[in-house]
Design a protein around this motif. Structure first.
Motif, PDB file in Angstrom:
ATOM      1  N   ILE A 127       1.965  30.211  12.505  1.00 32.66           N
ATOM      2  CA  ILE A 127       2.490  31.072  11.093  1.00 32.66           C
ATOM      3  C   ILE A 127       2.102  30.643  10.015  1.00 32.66           C
ATOM      4  O   ILE A 127       2.551  31.400   8.896  1.00 32.66           O
ATOM      5  N   HIS A 128       1.365  29.182   9.752  1.00 32.39           N
ATOM      6  CA  HIS A 128       1.656  28.916   8.399  1.00 32.39           C
ATOM      7  C   HIS A 128      -0.187  29.120   7.973  1.00 32.39           C
ATOM      8  O   HIS A 128      -0.277  29.014   6.868  1.00 32.39           O
ATOM      9  N   VAL A 129      -1.002  29.408   9.122  1.00 35.75           N
ATOM     10  CA  VAL A 129      -2.202  29.713   8.870  1.00 35.75           C
ATOM     11  C   VAL A 129      -2.531  31.059   7.898  1.00 35.75           C
ATOM     12  O   VAL A 129      -3.344  30.700   6.664  1.00 35.75           O
ATOM     13  N   ARG A 130      -1.860  31.931   8.083  1.00 26.39           N
ATOM     14  CA  ARG A 130      -2.298  33.344   7.295  1.00 26.39           C
ATOM     15  C   ARG A 130      -1.720  33.131   5.860  1.00 26.39           C
ATOM     16  O   ARG A 130      -2.664  33.259   5.001  1.00 26.39           O
ATOM     17  N   PRO A 131      -0.438  32.390   5.566  1.00 26.15           N
ATOM     18  CA  PRO A 131      -0.316  32.276   4.053  1.00 26.15           C
ATOM     19  C   PRO A 131      -1.239  31.344   3.359  1.00 26.15           C
ATOM     20  O   PRO A 131      -1.507  31.655   2.212  1.00 26.15           O
ATOM     21  N   VAL A 132      -1.740  30.471   4.103  1.00 26.47           N
ATOM     22  CA  VAL A 132      -2.580  29.262   3.566  1.00 26.47           C
ATOM     23  C   VAL A 132      -3.998  29.882   3.111  1.00 26.47           C
ATOM     24  O   VAL A 132      -4.527  29.896   2.156  1.00 26.47           O
ATOM     25  N   ARG A 133      -4.560  30.792   3.960  1.00 24.66           N
ATOM     26  CA  ARG A 133      -5.923  31.402   3.913  1.00 24.66           C
ATOM     27  C   ARG A 133      -5.551  32.725   2.731  1.00 24.66           C
ATOM     28  O   ARG A 133      -6.441  32.674   1.907  1.00 24.66           O
ATOM     29  N   GLU A 134      -4.348  33.359   2.669  1.00 23.79           N
ATOM     30  CA  GLU A 134      -3.928  34.256   1.522  1.00 23.79           C
ATOM     31  C   GLU A 134      -4.180  33.224   0.070  1.00 23.79           C
ATOM     32  O   GLU A 134      -4.794  33.931  -0.875  1.00 23.79           O
ATOM     33  N   ALA A 135      -3.557  32.389   0.322  1.00 27.94           N
ATOM     34  CA  ALA A 135      -3.426  31.339  -1.077  1.00 27.94           C
ATOM     35  C   ALA A 135      -4.853  30.866  -1.523  1.00 27.94           C
ATOM     36  O   ALA A 135      -5.095  31.191  -2.656  1.00 27.94           O
ATOM     37  N   ILE A 136      -5.591  30.505  -0.472  1.00 23.66           N
ATOM     38  CA  ILE A 136      -7.042  30.171  -0.683  1.00 23.66           C
ATOM     39  C   ILE A 136      -7.641  31.499  -1.447  1.00 23.66           C
ATOM     40  O   ILE A 136      -8.707  31.330  -2.504  1.00 23.66           O
ATOM     41  N   ARG A 137      -7.757  32.674  -0.755  1.00 27.07           N
ATOM     42  CA  ARG A 137      -8.414  33.837  -1.293  1.00 27.07           C
ATOM     43  C   ARG A 137      -7.971  34.181  -2.640  1.00 27.07           C
ATOM     44  O   ARG A 137      -8.920  34.662  -3.345  1.00 27.07           O
ATOM     45  N   TYR A 138      -6.831  34.170  -2.940  1.00 26.78           N
ATOM     46  CA  TYR A 138      -6.095  34.747  -4.257  1.00 26.78           C
ATOM     47  C   TYR A 138      -6.135  33.391  -5.450  1.00 26.78           C
ATOM     48  O   TYR A 138      -5.681  33.885  -6.286  1.00 26.78           O
ATOM     49  N   GLN A 139      -6.636  32.217  -4.874  1.00 26.80           N
ATOM     50  CA  GLN A 139      -6.592  31.062  -5.798  1.00 26.80           C
ATOM     51  C   GLN A 139      -4.990  31.007  -6.251  1.00 26.80           C
ATOM     52  O   GLN A 139      -4.844  30.728  -7.357  1.00 26.80           O
ATOM     53  N   HIS A 140      -3.982  31.125  -5.191  1.00 29.01           N
ATOM     54  CA  HIS A 140      -2.779  30.719  -5.663  1.00 29.01           C
ATOM     55  C   HIS A 140      -2.068  29.464  -5.587  1.00 29.01           C
ATOM     56  O   HIS A 140      -2.488  28.778  -4.498  1.00 29.01           O
ATOM     57  N   ARG A 141      -1.246  28.836  -6.094  1.00 30.19           N
ATOM     58  CA  ARG A 141      -0.516  27.517  -5.985  1.00 30.19           C
ATOM     59  C   ARG A 141       0.421  27.861  -4.852  1.00 30.19           C
ATOM     60  O   ARG A 141       1.034  28.629  -4.610  1.00 30.19           O
TER      61      ARG A 141
END
Length: 221
Positions: A127-141
């Motif tokens: 469940i944590h992989v997707r939010p981590v991937r999206e944070a990487i994609r959008y360069q979010h803290r």
């Protein structure tokens, strides 16, 4: 041109010659011929050549090795990625099959290269992989509640820039605001995670480049 579209940055005539099994002289001659015919190439001898951005080259027929590589890669993603990546792998294969002159769905289904099942891909950390991937994609803290290898908890705010999918493990590479240094975090040790929806004050490409240099990791083409 089909070989050149596999590179994001200028590729030298020497590398193209090695890949295609011809001489550098042949590459230079072919580049000149293609340019004369209006092909969207840019670059120069000694620096490298590349296709201009935005150019679409219809796919050629896939060879047996290429097809097996695509199917094997997609099957690996289905085993190691999260649900979103697994669905995307299936969708990508379907699009590839539909975009070729010959319907490749039967050939793909009959490819006898498989990824071992091993452990069940589904686990609590998925469940944590997707939010981590999206944070990487959008360069979010990213804010994380994390436990180290000894079980000690900590709250971290990080700048995520890379995620490695190892066999049965996912490893996040990020700049840690608390440590003021690059750190690696196992996804299965994350208790909670949320994107702060704020761009971190650095370019992901620059973080990745510096991290590779510190760890002596060769850049992908």
């Amino acid at each position: 041109m089909d070989a050149m579209r596999g590179y994001r940055r200028p590729v030298t005539a020497a590398r193209l010659a090695e890949q295609l099994g011809v001489s550098e002289r042949t590459i230079y001659r072919d580049i000149q011929t293609l340019s004369g015919l209006g092909a969207p190439l840019e670059g120069e001898a000694g620096v490298g050549y590349m296709l201009k951005a935005g150019f679409f080259l219809p796919p050629l027929m896939f060879g047996a090795d290429e097809l097996e590589a695509l199917v094997l890669g997609a099957r690996w993603v289905r085993r190691q990625g999260d649900d979103g990546l697994a669905a995307a792998a299936n969708s990508a294969l379907a699009k590839i099959a539909a975009a070729t002159p010959k319907d490749l769905r039967d050939d793909m289904a009959e490819t006898s290269l498989w990824v071992p099942m091993g452990e069940d891909r589904q686990n609590a950390s998925d469940i944590h992989v997707r939010p981590v991937r999206e944070a990487i994609r959008y360069q979010h803290r990213l804010r994380m509640a994390y436990r180290d290898e000894h079980g000690a908890p900590s709250d971290r705010v990080v700048w995520p820039f890379a995620l490695a999918f190892l066999e049965g493990k996912r490893l996040l590479a990020a700049w840690c605001e608390m440590r003021m240094a690059f750190r690696h975090f196992r996804i299965d040790r994350i208790a909670a995670v949320e994107s702060l929806r704020q761009r971190y004050p650095a370019r992901r490409h620059d973080l990745l480049k510096t991290w590779r240099k510190e760890h002596h990791i060769r850049e992908d083409y």
